[in-house]
Design an enzyme around this catalytic site. Structure first.
Site, PDB file in Angstrom:
ATOM      1  N   HIS A 242       0.842  -1.200   0.000  1.00  0.00           N
ATOM      2  CA  HIS A 242       0.000   0.000   0.000  1.00  0.00           C
ATOM      3  C   HIS A 242       0.878   1.250   0.000  1.00  0.00           C
ATOM      4  CE1 HIS A 242      -4.172  -1.589   1.316  1.00  0.00           C
ATOM      5  NE2 HIS A 242      -3.560  -2.443   0.535  1.00  0.00           N
TER       6      HIS A 242
ATOM      7  N   TYR B 180      -9.119   5.540   7.805  1.00  0.00           N
ATOM      8  CA  TYR B 180      -9.265   5.863   9.228  1.00  0.00           C
ATOM      9  C   TYR B 180     -10.274   7.016   9.307  1.00  0.00           C
ATOM     10  CZ  TYR B 180      -4.969   3.233  10.333  1.00  0.00           C
ATOM     11  OH  TYR B 180      -4.015   2.249  10.504  1.00  0.00           O
TER      12      TYR B 180
ATOM     13  N   PRO C 244      -4.286   0.189  18.965  1.00  0.00           N
ATOM     14  CA  PRO C 244      -4.078  -0.290  17.593  1.00  0.00           C
ATOM     15  C   PRO C 244      -4.094   0.791  16.512  1.00  0.00           C
ATOM     16  CG  PRO C 244      -6.282  -0.834  18.355  1.00  0.00           C
ATOM     17  CD  PRO C 244      -5.561  -0.277  19.529  1.00  0.00           C
TER      18      PRO C 244
ATOM     19  N   LYS D 167       0.954  -0.358  15.231  1.00  0.00           N
ATOM     20  CA  LYS D 167       2.364  -0.417  15.622  1.00  0.00           C
ATOM     21  C   LYS D 167       2.742  -1.638  16.465  1.00  0.00           C
ATOM     22  CE  LYS D 167       3.896   3.052  13.440  1.00  0.00           C
ATOM     23  NZ  LYS D 167       3.791   2.443  12.114  1.00  0.00           N
TER      24      LYS D 167
ATOM     25  N   TYR E 193       3.880   6.424  10.170  1.00  0.00           N
ATOM     26  CA  TYR E 193       3.021   5.310   9.758  1.00  0.00           C
ATOM     27  C   TYR E 193       3.828   4.212   9.062  1.00  0.00           C
ATOM     28  CZ  TYR E 193      -1.216   2.849   8.512  1.00  0.00           C
ATOM     29  OH  TYR E 193      -2.208   1.891   8.424  1.00  0.00           O
TER      30      TYR E 193
HETATM   31  C1  PHB Z   1      -6.233  -4.310  10.953  1.00  0.00           C
HETATM   32  O1  PHB Z   1      -6.298  -4.536   9.733  1.00  0.00           O
HETATM   33  O2  PHB Z   1      -6.624  -5.155  11.780  1.00  0.00           O
HETATM   34  C2  PHB Z   1      -5.704  -3.019  11.401  1.00  0.00           C
HETATM   35  C3  PHB Z   1      -5.167  -2.143  10.481  1.00  0.00           C
HETATM   36  C4  PHB Z   1      -4.684  -0.910  10.895  1.00  0.00           C
HETATM   37  C5  PHB Z   1      -4.743  -0.569  12.228  1.00  0.00           C
HETATM   38  C6  PHB Z   1      -5.255  -1.451  13.162  1.00  0.00           C
HETATM   39  C7  PHB Z   1      -5.740  -2.679  12.753  1.00  0.00           C
HETATM   40  O3  PHB Z   1      -4.292   0.642  12.622  1.00  0.00           O
END
Ligand code: PHB
Ligand code: APR
Length: 394
Positions: free
Chosen positions: A72, A201, A293, A297, A385
């Site tokens: 990505h 997000y 989450p 990280k 990130y």
């Molecule tokens: C996930 O795909 O489970 C996932 C992706 C990004 C995050 C947290 C969880 O920041």
């Protein structure tokens, strides 16, 4: 029984460390509390930083990831309906992330360990650590009804937040730092095509939401929920409706829903223990630190700990450089705290906090606006990130 490194826990930390050491000819034994099937049933995050991708390649376990994982080049932020793409690749001068589930990483590592013939003991409930400050440490546990003593040079505590390793260190020797957040994430996994090519997000009046994925046919979605929420009150239908209400309208209109394969609520926590070493014991990954989450990280920090410990142990076994062992904790903690800061900040930026007043809300909106409307703001999001660089061991 005797080995070089006794590894407690067969999560990604323990398995990856074990694989690297095994490839380097450093003997190691893994002792895990659960069965392999149980370990593989845990659904966790799925975004790998470049540093972890490189480490998996170095360990020789990246073949399926390189075939099936998705690179990505950006992520999207949806801030009260306003959409901003964070162009990770352009903003960092070429860095990207790999979308590949932690469960799959674990599966690949388990297969490689079995193929390589390294020793692992699963389903061992009673591991105890001994002699951490003595001449030589050892680990004891029960196997087929008999007590086993495993003598070793070093112990890697890779047994997660609830493991025995951190608890084996006298409390006066540790400092703990913790932040508990007043909400959790309700996650749902479904065999439906992801709603978008990149992660979204979303920060909304009703709370945070995340659209993520595991593959072109499997999606992972999350919504922020109060700590009092109970899983049984969340039918799949209620989840999908709530998710749709928090993401941009055109995205919601495209969302393909389906029956959940898994659904769970996880509270959010930041936690760090200092130092990450006690005598012959080294804490690795979740045993030493937890992040919320937001930003994905957790797994990546485990990988950077593994990289540091592995590189130090290589020098210890090959060049007798035992002086490097005490560098493990300070080297790890510098990067750990930077990831703690970023995860805390992303969480603060994107979630609704139940006790925020009107002033706090305006500050949050202004911070979202500032960080997404200047190159400096977007660059700081992007470089964190994709993952900050691993620190050299000397
Ligand atoms: C996930 O795909 O489970 C996932 C992706 C990004 C995050 C947290 C969880 O920041
Ligand atoms: N004895 C042996 N094994 C144990 C014990 C014990 N007393 N206690 C726990 N374990 C095992 C757990 O069953 C688990 O398989 O240790 C393993 C720890 O794995 P994880 O919790 O996955 O931790 P880690 O390997 O450090 O992985 C990094 O970061 O944010 C997270 O999602 C991310 O789980 C990932 C983690």
């Amino acid at each position: 029984m005797k080995t070089g490194v006794a590894i407690v826990g067969a999560g990604p930390s323990g398995l990856l460390l074990g694989q690297l050491l095994h490839n380097a000819g450093i003997p190691n034994v893994i002792i895990e509390r659960q069965t392999p099937d149980y370990v593989l049933s845990r659904i966790r995050a799925g975004v790998l930083e470049q540093g972890m991708v490189d480490l998996l390649r170095e360990a020789g376990v990246a073949e399926r990831m390189d075939r099936e994982g998705q690179v990505h080049e950006g992520v999207e932020l949806a801030l009260s309906g306003r959409r901003i793409r964070v162009d990770l690749k352009a903003l960092t001068g070429g860095d990207t992330v790999m979308v590949y589930g932690q469960t799959e990483v674990t599966r690949d590592l388990m297969a490689a360990r079995e193929a390589g013939g390294a020793t692992s003991f699963y389903d061992v409930p009673d591991v105890e650590l001994h002699g951490l400050k003595g001449e030589k440490p050892w680990v004891s546990f029960t196997l087929n009804g008999e007590t086993v003593r495993l003598d070793c040079d070093h112990i890697a505590g890779c047994d997660g937040f609830h493991g025995v390793s951190r608890k084996s260190i006298p409390t006066h020797a540790l400092s703990e730092f913790e932040r508990v957040y007043p909400f959790g994430w309700l996650g749902l996994l479904a065999d439906t095509p992801p709603v978008a090519d990149e992660l979204i997000y979303a920060s909304h009046d009703r709370g945070f939401a995340l659209c993520s994925m595991r593959s072109p046919t499997r999606s992972r979605y999350y919504v922020q929920v109060g700590l009092e929420e109970k899983l049984e009150d969340w039918s799949d239908e209620r989840f999908w409706d709530e998710l749709k209400s928090r993401i941009p309208e055109d995205v919601a209109a495209r969302l393909i829903t389906g029956p959940s394969l898994e659904k769970s609520i996880a509270p959010l926590r930041s936690f760090v223990v200092e130092p990450m070493q006690y005598g012959h014991l080294f804490l690795v990954g979740d045993a030493a630190h937890i992040v919320p989450p937001t930003g994905a990280k957790g797994l990546n920090l485990a990988a950077s700990d593994v990289s540091t410990l592995y590189r130090i142990l290589l020098k210890v076994y090959r060049e007798g450089r035992t002086d490097l062992l005490e560098r493990y904790s300070p080297i790890c903690l510098r990067r750990v705290w930077k990831a703690e800061r970023f995860s805390w900040w992303m969480t603060s930026l994107l979630h609704r906090f139940p006790d925020t007043d009107a002033f706090g809300l305006r500050i949050q909106q202004s911070e979202q606006d500032y960080f997404t409307s200047t190159p400096a703001g977007l660059t700081t999001i992007a470089e964190n990130y994709v993952g900050l660089p691993y620190e050299p061991i000397e």
